[in-house]
Enzyme design. Structure first.
Site, mmCIF file in Angstrom:
data_model
loop_
_atom_site.group_PDB
_atom_site.id
_atom_site.type_symbol
_atom_site.label_atom_id
_atom_site.label_comp_id
_atom_site.label_asym_id
_atom_site.label_seq_id
_atom_site.Cartn_x
_atom_site.Cartn_y
_atom_site.Cartn_z
ATOM 1 N N LYS A 134 0.853 -1.186 0.000
ATOM 2 C CA LYS A 134 0.000 0.000 0.000
ATOM 3 C C LYS A 134 0.889 1.236 0.000
ATOM 4 C CE LYS A 134 -3.285 2.704 2.792
ATOM 5 N NZ LYS A 134 -4.272 2.744 3.890
ATOM 6 N N ASP A 188 -2.373 10.106 4.022
ATOM 7 C CA ASP A 188 -3.796 9.814 4.109
ATOM 8 C C ASP A 188 -4.507 10.861 4.968
ATOM 9 O OD1 ASP A 188 -6.302 8.712 4.109
ATOM 10 O OD2 ASP A 188 -5.786 6.970 5.359
ATOM 11 N N LYS A 219 -10.032 12.946 8.162
ATOM 12 C CA LYS A 219 -9.573 12.524 9.485
ATOM 13 C C LYS A 219 -9.555 13.716 10.431
ATOM 14 C CE LYS A 219 -6.658 8.609 8.104
ATOM 15 N NZ LYS A 219 -7.484 7.546 8.700
ATOM 16 N N ARG A 243 -7.671 0.086 0.308
ATOM 17 C CA ARG A 243 -8.209 -1.082 -0.390
ATOM 18 C C ARG A 243 -8.515 -0.773 -1.859
ATOM 19 N NH1 ARG A 243 -12.870 -1.509 4.028
ATOM 20 N NH2 ARG A 243 -11.135 -0.594 5.198
HETATM 21 N N1 BES Z 1 -4.534 4.467 6.744
HETATM 22 C C1 BES Z 1 -5.721 4.155 7.480
HETATM 23 C C2 BES Z 1 -5.519 3.051 8.497
HETATM 24 C C3 BES Z 1 -4.600 3.353 9.641
HETATM 25 C C4 BES Z 1 -5.132 3.745 10.862
HETATM 26 C C5 BES Z 1 -3.256 3.182 9.543
HETATM 27 C C6 BES Z 1 -4.303 3.978 11.936
HETATM 28 C C7 BES Z 1 -2.421 3.423 10.610
HETATM 29 C C8 BES Z 1 -2.952 3.810 11.814
HETATM 30 C C9 BES Z 1 -6.803 3.708 6.508
HETATM 31 O O1 BES Z 1 -6.759 4.242 5.236
HETATM 32 C C10 BES Z 1 -8.112 4.124 7.100
HETATM 33 O O2 BES Z 1 -8.326 5.277 7.206
HETATM 34 N N2 BES Z 1 -8.938 3.151 7.453
HETATM 35 C C11 BES Z 1 -10.191 3.409 8.010
HETATM 36 C C12 BES Z 1 -11.193 2.503 7.328
HETATM 37 C C13 BES Z 1 -12.627 2.831 7.619
HETATM 38 C C14 BES Z 1 -12.990 4.166 7.034
HETATM 39 C C15 BES Z 1 -13.478 1.749 7.016
HETATM 40 C C16 BES Z 1 -10.131 3.108 9.501
HETATM 41 O O3 BES Z 1 -9.459 2.156 9.890
HETATM 42 O O4 BES Z 1 -10.704 3.853 10.276
HETATM 43 ZN ZN ZN Z 2 -4.906 4.837 4.581
HETATM 44 MN MN MN Z 3 -7.767 6.128 5.151
#
Ligand code: BES
Ligand code: ZN
Ligand code: MN
Length: 453
Positions: A230, A235, A242, A316
């Site tokens: 990835k 992000d 966020k 994803r």
């Molecule tokens: N990059 C994040 C996941 C992440 C969270 C990595 C904390 C490292 C530390 C990912 O893209 C994300 O934001 N995932 C979301 C998914 C949800 C929206 C279904 C999450 O985990 O909240």
């Molecule tokens: Zn992410």
């Molecule tokens: Mn994300």
């Protein structure tokens, strides 16, 4: 950092000297004799000796091989190395071959500091090696350099490392024997119909890059393992933005890409007997006039349509097209590595990597490699409820499904882009790739490397 040296002058202020065992190292034997020290008396994991002015060195560290083999104590002797000023340090042991490489690796990774943005970078210390297995020692050095390479990439902020810069770094891999590198541009990705990957990029001023590296180390084999990382360079969450608490550290969202690049570096430099490729769909996830919004529907390269529920479930989307591409390019097995979900952090914490698979045998091989690499991986399920939760009313899939079991749901999503007959493991390193206090860890570089060893 490492320098082999033939002449030893202990009146010099050497930073670190590593010796072989007293039985096969005259120097080690001489030092022990000079200090009246009996290495047999050593009980703990290591012992710090005071040479009492008999040597210029301020300290000697003697390592106990058995403890050195133990996952819980292996890091102990190295804790202070990072902050060494000018002290000389001598490590002495009765070495097995594996210990030479492990020693070199541990010296390397504990010596690491991310100083790129420090005005005062400190003095670079040299580690001198005198031992009876330079080959094994050098293998450990190669591994530690690969791990530190990964850590550098993860620690580097977005304003110093976007998709284009990552692609430039990937291109330098072409200097390694048996390695070829291809960087595909936005237009190429459009031609291939990568609507999922390109959808994530739509809010960005920075062009996306699809990185494809191939290492051919086993011409006689048809096996071709793709390591898919990835590569979300930053992000923000996109329009599903966020918050103030959760956005910082998101420079590490390319941790999967950094990991597979590090592993590739080690695999190729060690000239391992395998065919391995790396695929990274690199982009940031930002906001702009053109950015995708929730309710949008994207068409992936595979043809599968995806309803966007959250623009923050972007990893994803990029992986869907990267996995498709890896298979189109002839992958016979795949491992993807991704900082994919907060849910895996909640489930497993910061020590265990979450794993998912469609093939238990393949996972066992990876698990065995993790074990000898002293890294922690734990297998989690992909169940029918997880698959059901991403069924969409308007498209073939939706990119997020409910609050529960988020790590498994993400894996269930990816599974839709993997052909049933291709053994596949998904590694969610969201909890393990980066620690707030100490930065990037380089987790899984060693496990992925040893899988081919
Ligand atoms: N990059 C994040 C996941 C992440 C969270 C990595 C904390 C490292 C530390 C990912 O893209 C994300 O934001 N995932 C979301 C998914 C949800 C929206 C279904 C999450 O985990 O909240
Ligand atoms: Zn992410
Ligand atoms: Mn994300």
């Amino acid at each position: 950092m490492f320098k082999e040296q033939k002449q030893y002058d202990l009146s010099q202020e050497e930073k670190i000297i590593i010796l072989g065992s007293p039985s096969d190292s005259k120097l080690a034997a001489a030092i022990f004799t000079a200090l009246d020290y009996d290495p047999e008396s050593l009980e703990g994991a290591f012992e710090c000796l005071n040479p009492l002015k008999k040597l210029k060195a301020k300290a000697l560290i003697v390592l106990n091989t058995e403890k050195f083999d133990d996952i819980s104590t292996v890091d102990e002797p190295f804790k202070g190395i990072q902050n060494l000023k000018n002290d000389a340090l001598v490590l002495v042991d009765t070495f097995k071959e594996t210990h030479h490489s492990l020693l070199a690796e541990k010296l390397g990774v504990h010596h690491y500091k991310f100083t790129e943005f420090k005005t005062d970078k400190g003095a670079l210390k040299t580690i001198h090696y005198h031992g009876n297995d330079l080959t094994a020692f050098n293998q450990g050095i190669i591994l530690s350099e690969a791990i530190n390479f990964t850590r550098d990439l993860v620690n580097r902020p977005y304003n110093a490392l976007n998709a284009e810069k990552l692609a430039d770094i990937a291109l330098t891999f072409a200097d390694i024997d048996n390695v070829t590198v291809k960087v595909l541009e936005k237009a190429d990705c459009e031609t291939m119909g990568m609507g999922a990957f390109l959808g994530v990029n739509k809010g960005s001023k920075d062009a996306p890059k699809l990185i494809h590296i191939t290492y051919k180390g086993d011409a006689g084999s048809q096996e071709n393992t793709a390591l898919v990382g990835k590569g979300v360079m930053y992000d923000t969450g996109g329009y599903s933005l966020k918050g103030v608490q959760s956005m910082p550290t998101m420079k590490m969202d390319m941790g999967g890409a950094a990991t597979v690049l590090g592993a590739m570096r080690a695999i190729a430099n060690l000239r391992l007997n395998a065919n391995v490729s790396v695929v990274i769909a690199a982009t940031d996830n930002k906001i702009g006039d053109d950015a995708i919004v929730p309710d949008d529907v994207l068409v992936s390269a595979q043809g599968t349509t995806i309803e966007i529920i959250s623009t923050d479930a972007e990893g994803r989307l990029t992986l869907a097209d990267a996995l498709w591409y890896a298979q189109k390019e002839g992958a016979t097995r795949m491992i993807d590595v991704a900082t994919l979900t907060g849910a895996v952090v909640a489930a497993l914490g910061d020590e265990y990597v979450g794993a998912f698979t469609n093939n238990e045998t393949f996972y066992q091989a990876l698990g065995a490699s993790a074990k000898i690499s002293r890294e922690h991986v734990w297998l989690l399920p992909i169940g029918n409820a997880h698959r059901k939760s991403i069924e969409s009313q308007v498209a073939d899939l939706k990119n997020s499904g409910g609050r529960l079991g988020g790590a498994s749901i993400a894996a269930a999503f990816l599974d839709n882009f993997v052909n049933k007959e291709i053994p596949w493991v998904h590694l969610d390193i969201a909890g393990t790739a980066y620690k707030k206090e100490s930065g990037a860890t380089g987790v899984m570089v060693k496990t992925l490397t040893n899988l081919f060893n």
